[in-house]
Design a protein around this motif. Structure first.
Motif, PDB file in Angstrom:
ATOM      1  N   LYS A 136       1.107  -1.466  -0.017  1.00 31.11           N
ATOM      2  CA  LYS A 136       0.310   0.155  -0.270  1.00 31.11           C
ATOM      3  C   LYS A 136       0.982   1.229  -0.147  1.00 31.11           C
ATOM      4  O   LYS A 136       1.922   1.303   0.319  1.00 31.11           O
ATOM      5  CB  LYS A 136      -0.897   0.454   1.153  1.00 31.11           C
ATOM      6  CG  LYS A 136      -2.032  -0.800   1.321  1.00 31.11           C
ATOM      7  CD  LYS A 136      -2.649  -0.920   0.067  1.00 31.11           C
ATOM      8  CE  LYS A 136      -4.308  -2.029   0.170  1.00 31.11           C
ATOM      9  NZ  LYS A 136      -4.911  -1.246  -0.793  1.00 31.11           N
ATOM     10  N   THR A 137       0.197   1.983  -0.307  1.00 31.03           N
ATOM     11  CA  THR A 137       1.007   4.095  -0.461  1.00 31.03           C
ATOM     12  C   THR A 137      -0.254   4.414   0.164  1.00 31.03           C
ATOM     13  O   THR A 137      -2.035   3.791  -0.212  1.00 31.03           O
ATOM     14  CB  THR A 137       1.071   3.806  -1.509  1.00 31.03           C
ATOM     15  OG1 THR A 137       1.939   5.330  -1.628  1.00 31.03           O
ATOM     16  CG2 THR A 137      -0.016   3.766  -2.542  1.00 31.03           C
ATOM     17  N   ARG A 138       0.053   5.764   0.254  1.00 32.80           N
ATOM     18  CA  ARG A 138      -0.538   6.912   1.052  1.00 32.80           C
ATOM     19  C   ARG A 138      -0.635   8.022   0.343  1.00 32.80           C
ATOM     20  O   ARG A 138       0.346   8.763   0.333  1.00 32.80           O
ATOM     21  CB  ARG A 138      -0.552   6.722   1.946  1.00 32.80           C
ATOM     22  CG  ARG A 138      -1.121   8.430   3.012  1.00 32.80           C
ATOM     23  CD  ARG A 138      -0.932   8.249   4.468  1.00 32.80           C
ATOM     24  NE  ARG A 138      -1.087   7.258   5.001  1.00 32.80           N
ATOM     25  CZ  ARG A 138      -0.861   6.422   6.429  1.00 32.80           C
ATOM     26  NH1 ARG A 138       0.191   6.682   6.990  1.00 32.80           N
ATOM     27  NH2 ARG A 138      -1.364   5.506   6.471  1.00 32.80           N
ATOM     28  N   LEU A 139      -1.878   8.137  -0.566  1.00 34.76           N
ATOM     29  CA  LEU A 139      -1.675   9.848  -1.534  1.00 34.76           C
ATOM     30  C   LEU A 139      -2.298  10.570  -0.536  1.00 34.76           C
ATOM     31  O   LEU A 139      -3.696  10.729   0.305  1.00 34.76           O
ATOM     32  CB  LEU A 139      -2.766   9.335  -2.615  1.00 34.76           C
ATOM     33  CG  LEU A 139      -2.275  10.443  -3.356  1.00 34.76           C
ATOM     34  CD1 LEU A 139      -1.345  11.328  -3.607  1.00 34.76           C
ATOM     35  CD2 LEU A 139      -3.379  10.238  -4.659  1.00 34.76           C
ATOM     36  N   ILE A 140      -1.803  11.652  -0.038  1.00 27.37           N
ATOM     37  CA  ILE A 140      -2.241  13.213   0.327  1.00 27.37           C
ATOM     38  C   ILE A 140      -2.357  14.237  -0.179  1.00 27.37           C
ATOM     39  O   ILE A 140      -0.841  14.300  -1.293  1.00 27.37           O
ATOM     40  CB  ILE A 140      -1.731  13.433   1.636  1.00 27.37           C
ATOM     41  CG1 ILE A 140      -1.579  12.338   2.815  1.00 27.37           C
ATOM     42  CG2 ILE A 140      -2.198  14.839   2.452  1.00 27.37           C
ATOM     43  CD1 ILE A 140      -0.757  12.168   3.871  1.00 27.37           C
ATOM     44  N   VAL A 141      -3.981  14.573  -0.667  1.00 24.74           N
ATOM     45  CA  VAL A 141      -3.288  16.157  -1.380  1.00 24.74           C
ATOM     46  C   VAL A 141      -4.024  17.076  -0.988  1.00 24.74           C
ATOM     47  O   VAL A 141      -4.678  17.157   0.086  1.00 24.74           O
ATOM     48  CB  VAL A 141      -4.558  16.110  -2.881  1.00 24.74           C
ATOM     49  CG1 VAL A 141      -4.347  16.853  -3.897  1.00 24.74           C
ATOM     50  CG2 VAL A 141      -3.985  14.647  -3.631  1.00 24.74           C
ATOM     51  N   ARG A 142      -3.412  18.237  -0.954  1.00 28.87           N
ATOM     52  CA  ARG A 142      -3.910  19.626  -0.301  1.00 28.87           C
ATOM     53  C   ARG A 142      -4.305  20.994  -1.171  1.00 28.87           C
ATOM     54  O   ARG A 142      -2.752  21.177  -2.030  1.00 28.87           O
ATOM     55  CB  ARG A 142      -2.022  20.013   1.091  1.00 28.87           C
ATOM     56  CG  ARG A 142      -2.505  18.958   2.057  1.00 28.87           C
ATOM     57  CD  ARG A 142      -1.517  18.649   2.755  1.00 28.87           C
ATOM     58  NE  ARG A 142      -1.220  17.364   3.952  1.00 28.87           N
ATOM     59  CZ  ARG A 142      -0.450  17.618   5.132  1.00 28.87           C
ATOM     60  NH1 ARG A 142       1.101  17.816   4.153  1.00 28.87           N
ATOM     61  NH2 ARG A 142      -0.396  16.851   6.245  1.00 28.87           N
ATOM     62  N   ASP A 198       3.891   8.964  -9.065  1.00 33.58           N
ATOM     63  CA  ASP A 198       4.909   7.266  -8.725  1.00 33.58           C
ATOM     64  C   ASP A 198       4.067   7.110  -7.034  1.00 33.58           C
ATOM     65  O   ASP A 198       5.186   7.733  -6.548  1.00 33.58           O
ATOM     66  CB  ASP A 198       5.663   7.698  -8.850  1.00 33.58           C
ATOM     67  CG  ASP A 198       6.592   5.951  -8.732  1.00 33.58           C
ATOM     68  OD1 ASP A 198       5.879   5.683  -9.123  1.00 33.58           O
ATOM     69  OD2 ASP A 198       8.146   6.200  -8.677  1.00 33.58           O
ATOM     70  N   LEU A 199       3.359   6.366  -7.199  1.00 35.47           N
ATOM     71  CA  LEU A 199       3.215   6.440  -5.470  1.00 35.47           C
ATOM     72  C   LEU A 199       3.705   4.979  -5.068  1.00 35.47           C
ATOM     73  O   LEU A 199       3.337   4.269  -5.539  1.00 35.47           O
ATOM     74  CB  LEU A 199       1.357   6.372  -5.744  1.00 35.47           C
ATOM     75  CG  LEU A 199       1.084   7.441  -5.824  1.00 35.47           C
ATOM     76  CD1 LEU A 199      -0.252   7.005  -5.882  1.00 35.47           C
ATOM     77  CD2 LEU A 199       1.232   8.558  -5.581  1.00 35.47           C
ATOM     78  N   ALA A 204       4.269   7.913   2.285  1.00 35.35           N
ATOM     79  CA  ALA A 204       2.953   8.524   1.437  1.00 35.35           C
ATOM     80  C   ALA A 204       4.030   9.600   0.779  1.00 35.35           C
ATOM     81  O   ALA A 204       4.498  10.893   1.262  1.00 35.35           O
ATOM     82  CB  ALA A 204       2.898   9.273   3.301  1.00 35.35           C
ATOM     83  N   THR A 205       3.284  10.399  -0.282  1.00 34.68           N
ATOM     84  CA  THR A 205       3.099  11.488  -0.918  1.00 34.68           C
ATOM     85  C   THR A 205       2.359  12.209  -1.036  1.00 34.68           C
ATOM     86  O   THR A 205       0.975  12.318  -0.976  1.00 34.68           O
ATOM     87  CB  THR A 205       2.620  10.967  -2.860  1.00 34.68           C
ATOM     88  OG1 THR A 205       3.584  10.406  -2.522  1.00 34.68           O
ATOM     89  CG2 THR A 205       3.163  11.415  -3.225  1.00 34.68           C
ATOM     90  N   ILE A 206       2.644  13.517  -0.517  1.00 34.23           N
ATOM     91  CA  ILE A 206       2.179  14.720  -0.433  1.00 34.23           C
ATOM     92  C   ILE A 206       2.102  15.449  -1.311  1.00 34.23           C
ATOM     93  O   ILE A 206       3.117  16.007  -1.678  1.00 34.23           O
ATOM     94  CB  ILE A 206       2.602  15.344   1.054  1.00 34.23           C
ATOM     95  CG1 ILE A 206       2.402  14.361   2.669  1.00 34.23           C
ATOM     96  CG2 ILE A 206       0.999  16.121   1.582  1.00 34.23           C
ATOM     97  CD1 ILE A 206       2.918  14.887   3.073  1.00 34.23           C
TER      98      ILE A 206
END
Length: 273
Positions: A136-142, A198-199, A204-206
């Motif tokens: 798994k990977t974590r995607l955070i968009v702000r 590229d996750l 965690a990719t922010i």
């Protein structure tokens, strides 16, 4: 020619600052248990390099727009933070916050960005560093731009909807590469992207949407937090590890995967905070 946001602040002597609001959420741990916090600094205001001062010490010199610095390891406590033009005295700060409280044992991104009204702001975000399941990977968009509410799409489908300035969307996903773009909320009017993200597994990719829609300076700045694997560390793959994608969409490649992924992501979008 439009005056730069930083220069506008210097001229008016006014700025909107948001203190470390995450302290309330993160500061509940007893003082004796607190370790240093990791603080990453993100420069999301276009057009002006800065020196970053922490408690009067120049900590990040010549910090360029669109860059990410750190993390800094800071003990719990209060800090005075100031941004100046490179080489200028701290008394001529373009943007500053005094007595900003840093809680212990936290992971924080401190973002210099434009508010919804186009004024410079300094906003802290608490980063979710909870362990991820294998694969798994974590995607955070702000949303940190002077722009209306937006939808963030993956593969042309909304993942996070109606995100406004200062808010974030977050989801744990299968690792891989996804083509993402940003559109005005409820429309197909694209304001950013598409861009391949590229996750990576166990990270965690922010992604920060920064800049100004009015000034046509919208851009994306990304930050990565690694080491979030949980046992087992990774998932064996016949392709040599995590998918590299090359623009493909592993979650959406098969019809079954597409439906499951979209259903899951739509539900997760409601957890936006």
């Amino acid at each position: 020619m439009r005056i730069s946001p930083f220069r506008r602040v210097a001229a008016l002597g006014a700025v909107t600052l948001i203190g470390f609001g995450v302290a309330g959420a993160l500061g509940s741990a007893p003082a004796y248990a607190k370790a240093n916090s990791e603080v990453t600094v993100v420069h999301g205001i276009p057009g002006q390099a800065v020196d970053v001062y922490v408690n009067g010490e120049k900590t990040i010199p010549d910090f360029q727009p669109g860059k990410v610095a750190g993390p800094l390891s800071l003990p719990a406590g209060e800090y005075d933070i100031a941004l100046t033009e490179p080489g200028e005295a701290i008394g001529s700060a373009l943007l500053k916050v005094d007595n900003a409280e840093v809680p212990g044992d936290a992971n924080i991104s401190l973002v210099a960005h434009l508010s919804a009204d186009g004024e410079p702001a300094l906003t802290p975000f608490a980063n979710d560093t909870a362990k991820l399941a294998a694969g798994k990977t974590r995607l955070i968009v702000r949303h940190a731009a002077a722009a209306p509410a937006v939808d963030i799409r993956a593969g042309g489908q909304p993942v996070f909807e109606d995100v406004t300035n200062g808010e974030e969307g977050k989801a744990d996903l299968d690792a891989g590469t996804v083509s993402a773009d940003v559109v005005l909320a409820g429309t197909g009017t694209r304001v950013l992207g598409p861009a391949d993200l590229d996750l990576k597994e166990g990270a965690a990719t922010i992604v920060y949407a920064v800049g100004s829609a009015e000034d046509e300076t919208l851009d994306i700045v990304s930050q990565s937090i690694t080491g979030l694997h949980s046992a087992p560390d990774g998932v064996p793959s016949g392709d040599g590890g995590q998918a590299d994608g090359n623009g493909s969409l592993p979650w959406y490649a098969a019809a079954t995967g597409l439906l499951l992924a979209l259903f899951g992501l739509t539900r997760l979008a409601t957890s936006r905070r």
